[in-house]
Scaffold this motif. Sequence first.
Motif: not given
Length: 113
Positions: A14-16, A19-24, A53-58, A60-67
Motif C-alpha cells: 500500500v505504501v509503495l 508513493t507511485l500514485v503521488g509521483a504520477v 527525465i530523472y523520474t523516468i530514468f531507471p 536513481d538515488l534510491l531503488p525504483d520501488p521507492i519513489y
Amino acid sequence: MSREAWIVVVIVGVVLLATLVGAVLLAVKLVRTHRMLTALGASGKVALYGALIYTIFPVDLLPDPIYLDDMGVLTAALIYLTRLVHRHRTAARRLPGQPGMPPQAGRTRRPVP
C-alpha cells in the motif's frame, strides 16, 4: 507465511502504491504548470525536463520501488516553475511607471510627496 508477515507485505504494498500514485500526480501537475507559461526560459526548461527525465530514468538515488526521491525532485521542479509563473504574471500586470519598474531612458523619476 504467517498472518503477521502478510500484514507487513500488504502495508508495504500500500505504501509503495501510494508513493507511485503521488509521483504520477506530481508529474501531471508539473506538466500543467509548464502549460501555464507562455515563454519558458532556459532554466525553466531544464527544471521541467530534468525532473521528468530523472523520474523516468531507471538509475536513481534510491531503488525504483521507492519513489520518494522522484517525488522530491518533481516537487522541487514544481515549486520552481510555480515561482516562474508568478513572476511572469506579475511582470505582465505591471504598467509603465508603476513601482518596481525601471525608469525609462531620458526620464528622471521624481519622488512622490
